[in-house]
Write a protein that holds these residues in place. Structure first.
Motif, PDB file in Angstrom:
ATOM      1  N   LEU A  59       0.967  -1.187  -0.185  1.00  0.00           N
ATOM      2  CA  LEU A  59       0.030   0.044   0.003  1.00  0.00           C
ATOM      3  C   LEU A  59       0.978   1.422   0.077  1.00  0.00           C
ATOM      4  CD1 LEU A  59      -2.779  -1.017   2.422  1.00  0.00           C
ATOM      5  CD2 LEU A  59      -2.919  -0.722   0.113  1.00  0.00           C
ATOM      6  N   ARG A  60       1.942   1.150   0.952  1.00  0.00           N
ATOM      7  CA  ARG A  60       2.731   2.468   0.772  1.00  0.00           C
ATOM      8  C   ARG A  60       3.555   2.599  -0.426  1.00  0.00           C
ATOM      9  NH1 ARG A  60       5.624   1.646   6.922  1.00  0.00           N
ATOM     10  NH2 ARG A  60       3.790   2.333   8.095  1.00  0.00           N
ATOM     11  N   GLU A  61       3.708   1.540  -1.245  1.00  0.00           N
ATOM     12  CA  GLU A  61       4.460   1.683  -2.517  1.00  0.00           C
ATOM     13  C   GLU A  61       3.658   2.660  -3.608  1.00  0.00           C
ATOM     14  OE1 GLU A  61       5.263  -1.988  -3.809  1.00  0.00           O
ATOM     15  OE2 GLU A  61       6.946  -2.507  -2.503  1.00  0.00           O
ATOM     16  N   VAL A  62       2.359   2.497  -3.155  1.00  0.00           N
ATOM     17  CA  VAL A  62       1.512   3.393  -4.186  1.00  0.00           C
ATOM     18  C   VAL A  62       0.841   4.466  -3.552  1.00  0.00           C
ATOM     19  CG1 VAL A  62       0.869   1.426  -5.548  1.00  0.00           C
ATOM     20  CG2 VAL A  62      -0.558   1.980  -3.667  1.00  0.00           C
ATOM     21  N   GLY A  63       1.395   4.918  -2.441  1.00  0.00           N
ATOM     22  CA  GLY A  63       1.176   6.201  -1.887  1.00  0.00           C
ATOM     23  C   GLY A  63       0.034   6.195  -0.755  1.00  0.00           C
ATOM     24  N   VAL A  64      -0.598   5.079  -0.453  1.00  0.00           N
ATOM     25  CA  VAL A  64      -1.709   4.891   0.389  1.00  0.00           C
ATOM     26  C   VAL A  64      -0.988   4.398   1.879  1.00  0.00           C
ATOM     27  CG1 VAL A  64      -3.632   3.489   1.152  1.00  0.00           C
ATOM     28  CG2 VAL A  64      -3.167   3.979  -1.347  1.00  0.00           C
ATOM     29  N   GLU A  65      -1.281   5.268   2.666  1.00  0.00           N
ATOM     30  CA  GLU A  65      -0.675   5.068   4.209  1.00  0.00           C
ATOM     31  C   GLU A  65      -1.553   4.677   5.144  1.00  0.00           C
ATOM     32  OE1 GLU A  65       2.248   5.393   5.259  1.00  0.00           O
ATOM     33  OE2 GLU A  65       3.130   6.074   3.359  1.00  0.00           O
ATOM     34  N   PRO A  66      -1.525   3.233   5.431  1.00  0.00           N
ATOM     35  CA  PRO A  66      -2.553   2.353   6.170  1.00  0.00           C
ATOM     36  C   PRO A  66      -2.083   2.815   7.558  1.00  0.00           C
ATOM     37  CG  PRO A  66      -0.954   0.883   5.188  1.00  0.00           C
ATOM     38  CD  PRO A  66      -0.585   2.088   4.567  1.00  0.00           C
ATOM     39  N   ALA A  67      -2.990   2.382   8.477  1.00  0.00           N
ATOM     40  CA  ALA A  67      -2.644   1.921   9.779  1.00  0.00           C
ATOM     41  C   ALA A  67      -2.489   0.379   9.920  1.00  0.00           C
ATOM     42  CB  ALA A  67      -3.859   2.119  10.956  1.00  0.00           C
ATOM     43  N   THR A  68      -1.970  -0.195  10.950  1.00  0.00           N
ATOM     44  CA  THR A  68      -1.540  -1.745  10.983  1.00  0.00           C
ATOM     45  C   THR A  68      -2.487  -2.350  11.939  1.00  0.00           C
ATOM     46  OG1 THR A  68       0.765  -1.160  10.610  1.00  0.00           O
ATOM     47  CG2 THR A  68       0.176  -3.233  11.564  1.00  0.00           C
ATOM     48  N   ILE A  69      -2.851  -3.527  11.552  1.00  0.00           N
ATOM     49  CA  ILE A  69      -3.577  -4.465  12.613  1.00  0.00           C
ATOM     50  C   ILE A  69      -2.913  -5.872  12.527  1.00  0.00           C
ATOM     51  CG2 ILE A  69      -4.998  -5.276  10.757  1.00  0.00           C
ATOM     52  CD1 ILE A  69      -7.493  -5.360  12.966  1.00  0.00           C
ATOM     53  N   ALA A  70      -2.698  -6.415  13.816  1.00  0.00           N
ATOM     54  CA  ALA A  70      -1.840  -7.567  13.868  1.00  0.00           C
ATOM     55  C   ALA A  70      -2.332  -8.533  14.642  1.00  0.00           C
ATOM     56  CB  ALA A  70      -0.342  -7.163  14.141  1.00  0.00           C
ATOM     57  N   MET A  71      -2.229  -9.898  14.383  1.00  0.00           N
ATOM     58  CA  MET A  71      -2.748 -11.004  15.427  1.00  0.00           C
ATOM     59  C   MET A  71      -1.439 -11.297  16.041  1.00  0.00           C
ATOM     60  SD  MET A  71      -5.351 -12.677  12.971  1.00  0.00           S
ATOM     61  CE  MET A  71      -6.485 -11.758  12.119  1.00  0.00           C
ATOM     62  N   LEU A  72      -1.165 -10.997  17.438  1.00  0.00           N
ATOM     63  CA  LEU A  72      -0.060 -11.252  18.042  1.00  0.00           C
ATOM     64  C   LEU A  72      -0.361 -12.435  19.062  1.00  0.00           C
ATOM     65  CD1 LEU A  72       1.147  -7.614  18.933  1.00  0.00           C
ATOM     66  CD2 LEU A  72       1.789  -9.057  16.730  1.00  0.00           C
ATOM     67  N   GLY A  73       0.034 -13.818  18.627  1.00  0.00           N
ATOM     68  CA  GLY A  73      -0.505 -14.670  19.132  1.00  0.00           C
ATOM     69  C   GLY A  73      -1.947 -14.734  19.487  1.00  0.00           C
ATOM     70  N   PRO A  74      -2.694 -14.882  20.686  1.00  0.00           N
ATOM     71  CA  PRO A  74      -4.101 -14.948  20.827  1.00  0.00           C
ATOM     72  C   PRO A  74      -4.681 -13.381  20.932  1.00  0.00           C
ATOM     73  CG  PRO A  74      -2.799 -15.296  23.110  1.00  0.00           C
ATOM     74  CD  PRO A  74      -1.734 -15.279  21.922  1.00  0.00           C
ATOM     75  N   ALA A  75      -3.765 -12.520  20.791  1.00  0.00           N
ATOM     76  CA  ALA A  75      -4.334 -11.015  21.180  1.00  0.00           C
ATOM     77  C   ALA A  75      -4.244 -10.342  19.724  1.00  0.00           C
ATOM     78  CB  ALA A  75      -3.076 -10.180  22.068  1.00  0.00           C
ATOM     79  N   LEU A  76      -5.310  -9.213  19.797  1.00  0.00           N
ATOM     80  CA  LEU A  76      -5.490  -8.511  18.671  1.00  0.00           C
ATOM     81  C   LEU A  76      -4.931  -7.100  19.043  1.00  0.00           C
ATOM     82  CD1 LEU A  76      -6.710  -8.054  15.634  1.00  0.00           C
ATOM     83  CD2 LEU A  76      -8.570  -7.016  16.815  1.00  0.00           C
ATOM     84  N   ALA A  77      -4.108  -6.684  18.094  1.00  0.00           N
ATOM     85  CA  ALA A  77      -3.386  -5.233  18.243  1.00  0.00           C
ATOM     86  C   ALA A  77      -3.753  -4.459  17.111  1.00  0.00           C
ATOM     87  CB  ALA A  77      -1.903  -5.304  18.467  1.00  0.00           C
ATOM     88  N   ALA A  78      -3.927  -3.256  17.383  1.00  0.00           N
ATOM     89  CA  ALA A  78      -4.185  -2.417  16.133  1.00  0.00           C
ATOM     90  C   ALA A  78      -3.805  -0.933  16.588  1.00  0.00           C
ATOM     91  CB  ALA A  78      -5.568  -2.153  15.738  1.00  0.00           C
ATOM     92  N   GLU A  79      -3.596  -0.227  15.594  1.00  0.00           N
ATOM     93  CA  GLU A  79      -3.169   1.411  15.600  1.00  0.00           C
ATOM     94  C   GLU A  79      -4.292   2.061  15.616  1.00  0.00           C
ATOM     95  OE1 GLU A  79       1.148   2.524  13.822  1.00  0.00           O
ATOM     96  OE2 GLU A  79      -0.190   1.719  12.327  1.00  0.00           O
ATOM     97  N   CYS A  80      -4.207   3.203  16.352  1.00  0.00           N
ATOM     98  CA  CYS A  80      -5.343   4.311  16.296  1.00  0.00           C
ATOM     99  C   CYS A  80      -5.009   5.448  15.212  1.00  0.00           C
ATOM    100  CB  CYS A  80      -5.512   4.817  17.628  1.00  0.00           C
ATOM    101  SG  CYS A  80      -4.039   5.676  18.130  1.00  0.00           S
ATOM    102  N   SER A  81      -5.743   6.516  15.247  1.00  0.00           N
ATOM    103  CA  SER A  81      -5.643   7.454  14.083  1.00  0.00           C
ATOM    104  C   SER A  81      -4.338   8.109  14.390  1.00  0.00           C
ATOM    105  CB  SER A  81      -6.657   8.424  14.451  1.00  0.00           C
ATOM    106  OG  SER A  81      -8.023   7.965  14.169  1.00  0.00           O
ATOM    107  N   PRO A  82      -3.643   8.401  15.432  1.00  0.00           N
ATOM    108  CA  PRO A  82      -2.301   8.966  15.363  1.00  0.00           C
ATOM    109  C   PRO A  82      -1.332   8.115  14.630  1.00  0.00           C
ATOM    110  CG  PRO A  82      -3.286   9.525  17.457  1.00  0.00           C
ATOM    111  CD  PRO A  82      -4.182   8.547  16.851  1.00  0.00           C
ATOM    112  N   ARG A  83      -1.536   6.689  14.487  1.00  0.00           N
ATOM    113  CA  ARG A  83      -0.539   5.630  13.910  1.00  0.00           C
ATOM    114  C   ARG A  83       0.718   5.968  14.522  1.00  0.00           C
ATOM    115  NH1 ARG A  83      -2.600   6.194   7.897  1.00  0.00           N
ATOM    116  NH2 ARG A  83      -4.733   6.331   8.127  1.00  0.00           N
ATOM    117  N   SER A  84       0.882   5.861  16.091  1.00  0.00           N
ATOM    118  CA  SER A  84       2.255   5.629  16.654  1.00  0.00           C
ATOM    119  C   SER A  84       2.281   4.475  17.468  1.00  0.00           C
ATOM    120  CB  SER A  84       2.065   6.730  17.672  1.00  0.00           C
ATOM    121  OG  SER A  84       1.271   7.114  18.593  1.00  0.00           O
ATOM    122  N   GLY A  85       1.922   3.356  16.842  1.00  0.00           N
ATOM    123  CA  GLY A  85       1.941   1.998  17.614  1.00  0.00           C
ATOM    124  C   GLY A  85       0.609   1.278  17.837  1.00  0.00           C
TER     125      GLY A  85
END
Length: 234
Positions: free
Chosen positions: A150-176
């Motif tokens: 997505l970044r290669e075409v100029g789209v800046e996404p937030a990240t979501i990830a499945m970390l083991g049994p947990a779900l993690a996601a960035e908020c609007s500031p996109r700082s982790g």
């Protein structure tokens, strides 16, 4: 068995378990874990706070891309969308189903995309018109392997990830990535990030080797969600 347990079983609902899922540790070992009903409810409440701070509200339309087996991670988000009266459409996170995602993006006023994978991102970004549509979507939660395409075409996404049994996601500031601090604790070890279950959950485990690396930022996030954030290295 109690009367309530018998009634739940007859209704097709296991009296203790909401589901069973599986994740893969850093060493490749597959770990099966149980999910209880109370923790699923807490996960849904946390997901409601997450989508609220990200600006989603009733009347919005969201595209959710996920596998059936990913329900233990994604269902709390879907239930939070329902609770917020947010309409959602679904697609598979595979390259062969990118056309369905593209159709939704072309025909509907999509306000957010949840769970965009690398395969889907590569399929979608091959179409310039879809890239233009993606660039206008206020919130895209891409999996780690979907961020690069997505970044290669100029789209800046937030990240979501499945970390083991947990779900993690960035908020609007996109700082982790945020995790519910009442349920999980992430720490950095010599060979990568580890996860410890701190909530009252059916699956209790310490120092799960996640197979990913990153940094843990303990400073408060300006979005208002509590707990540290995780900045993945990918």
């Amino acid at each position: 068995m109690s009367r309530d347990s018998m009634a739940a079983a007859m209704a097709g609902r296991h009296p203790q378990l909401a589901g069973i899922a599986q994740f893969v540790q850093r060493d490749g070992a597959k770990v099966t874990f149980d999910i209880g009903w109370p923790e699923l409810e807490r996960d849904t409440l946390w997901a409601q706070r997450l989508i609220e701070v990200c600006g989603l509200a009733g009347g919005d339309h969201v595209l959710v891309t996920g596998r059936n087996a990913e329900g233990p991670w994604l269902n709390p988000l879907v239930d939070a969308l329902r609770a917020g009266r947010i309409t959602f459409s679904t697609a598979e996170p595979y390259g062969w189903d990118a056309k369905r995602s593209a159709t939704f993006l072309s025909l509907l006023p999509i306000n957010a995309v949840i769970g965009l994978s690398g395969e889907s991102a590569q399929g979608l970004t091959a179409d310039e018109q879809i890239v233009e549509r993606l660039a206008k979507v206020p919130l895209i939660w891409a999996r780690p392997d979907g961020v690069g395409p997505l970044r290669e075409v100029g789209v800046e996404p937030a990240t979501i990830a499945m970390l083991g049994p947990a779900l993690a996601a960035e908020c609007s500031p996109r700082s982790g990535l945020h995790l519910d601090p009442d349920e999980w604790r992430v720490e950095r070890a010599i060979d990568g990030l580890t996860l410890t279950v701190v909530g009252d959950r059916a699956f209790a485990r310490r120092d799960i080797a996640l197979g990913v690396d990153g940094e843990v930022d303990p400073t408060p996030c300006r979005c208002g969600l509590p707990g540290p954030r995780v900045r993945l290295v990918y």
